[in-house]
Design a protein around this motif. Structure first.
Motif, PDB file in Angstrom:
ATOM      1  N   SER A 106       0.605  -0.919   0.199  1.00 60.03           N
ATOM      2  CA  SER A 106      -0.387   0.251   0.598  1.00 60.03           C
ATOM      3  C   SER A 106       0.998   1.221   0.304  1.00 60.03           C
ATOM      4  O   SER A 106       1.822   1.229  -0.075  1.00 60.03           O
ATOM      5  CB  SER A 106      -0.754   0.071   1.062  1.00 60.03           C
ATOM      6  N   PRO A 107       0.520   2.095  -0.033  1.00 57.31           N
ATOM      7  CA  PRO A 107       1.492   3.315  -0.282  1.00 57.31           C
ATOM      8  C   PRO A 107       1.987   3.802   0.919  1.00 57.31           C
ATOM      9  O   PRO A 107       2.806   3.996   0.634  1.00 57.31           O
ATOM     10  CB  PRO A 107       0.189   4.686  -0.033  1.00 57.31           C
ATOM     11  N   GLU A 108       1.486   3.499   2.558  1.00 60.15           N
ATOM     12  CA  GLU A 108       2.137   3.563   4.128  1.00 60.15           C
ATOM     13  C   GLU A 108       2.979   2.227   3.852  1.00 60.15           C
ATOM     14  O   GLU A 108       4.103   3.006   4.469  1.00 60.15           O
ATOM     15  CB  GLU A 108       0.947   3.650   4.272  1.00 60.15           C
TER      16      GLU A 108
ATOM     17  N   ALA B 210       6.482   3.600   1.148  1.00 64.60           N
ATOM     18  CA  ALA B 210       7.237   4.305   2.059  1.00 64.60           C
ATOM     19  C   ALA B 210       8.164   3.662   2.997  1.00 64.60           C
ATOM     20  O   ALA B 210       8.927   4.400   3.781  1.00 64.60           O
ATOM     21  CB  ALA B 210       6.344   5.465   3.275  1.00 64.60           C
TER      22      ALA B 210
END
Length: 306
Positions: free
Chosen positions: A58-60, A63
């Motif tokens: 996921s984007p989180e 990151a």
């Protein structure tokens, strides 16, 4: 404390593996340099690729490796400035690798599984990839600068396949693809080789246990950075995020804290061997940090996680 003793028991095979590596180097004349090349260019990229392919992205989550990478880079750069004032540049340039990364794979994965279970382990592995990105990019570049010019260092970094393995796995995972079932055993075996040979190469690089610490300035700064500065920075990040930005939860905090307390990475010895930059000094310091970790990690875990 029961968890600490259970963890101590699980770590013992790793120390036996280091001892076997020392026996192979001392009596069988096994070449750590040849194994270092295999580790850096074949085994490590395979482990990185498989780890990212299996992670729930996921984007989180994507990151997280870059967050860990940033913390490693900042810590390594700060300690490099101190090291350059204390000892010759070629030795100083190995400090960012010794301090910034850690033995997050060989030590960290078994510990994370013991503490967090399968679900927490996946978050830990994603965070751990940031240390791998650091050691195969910024860390490798700074280490190489001790002996080579900027152009040569950039060429050497560009030839490291782990970076390409990471980004390829992100693209394939994001497209909904997975590792074919027929190749799963291959990647599992490579992960096992990663652990075994990664620890053995520490032992192979030590011809004698006399003078294990080598240059006390190098060893002292490396151990201070690894066992004090890194955990302090991790605690500062967790406090800041929990009180200010509130981007992550307890599972991420625990993963980063565990990364921060691991001993000096075996891949630091691999890179020092490949670059022929004080490999015995780095191996002695890595082994000494591994011995310290035998007591340090259970104590820190009993304080941070129990």
């Amino acid at each position: 404390m029961l968890a600490a003793f259970a963890l101590l028991y699980k770590l013992l095979p790793l120390y036996v593996t280091v001892g076997l590596g020392w026996l192979a180097g001392r009596y069988l004349e096994a070449s750590g340099r040849h194994i270092a090349g295999i580790m850096m260019y074949i085994v490590t990229p395979s482990v990185v690729f498989a780890g990212v392919m299996r992670a729930p992205l996921s984007p989180e989550v994507i990151a997280l490796p870059f967050l860990t990478f940033a913390l490693c880079s900042l810590l390594g750069w700060l300690h490099l400035q101190v090291a350059r004032r204390w000892f010759p540049e070629s030795g100083a340039n190995m400090i960012p690798l010794a301090v910034g990364t850690g033995n997050t794979g060989y030590f960290g994965i078994p510990v994370a599984l013991l503490l967090f279970g399968e679900q927490g382990l996946s978050i830990y592995i994603v965070c751990m990839l940031g240390t791998t990105l650091f050691e195969t990019s910024v860390g490798f570049y700074l280490a190489a600068r001790g002996r080579f010019g900027i152009r040569d260092c950039l060429i050497k970094v560009a030839r490291l396949p782990s970076l390409y393995a990471f980004f390829l796995a992100v693209v394939l995972n994001g497209a909904g693809l997975s590792i074919p079932e027929a190749f799963v055993p291959l990647f599992d075996n490579l992960r096992g080789a990663y652990s075994v040979f990664g620890m053995m190469i520490i032992g192979m690089s030590i011809l004698s246990f006399q003078g294990l610490a080598g240059d006390l300035r190098f060893t002292g700064l490396a151990l201070l950075g690894k066992f004090f500065s890194w955990p302090l920075m991790a605690l500062a990040f967790c406090w800041f995020d929990s009180h200010v930005t509130q981007l992550y939860g307890q599972d991420v905090y625990q993963a980063i804290l565990l990364i921060s307390i691991t001993p000096i990475a075996a891949n630091t010895v691999v890179i020092a061997t490949l670059l022929e930059t004080h490999p015995r000094q780095v191996a002695g310091t890595a082994l000494l940090s591994t011995l310290v970790a035998l007591v340090y990690i259970p104590l820190m875990i009993s304080w941070l996680f129990v």
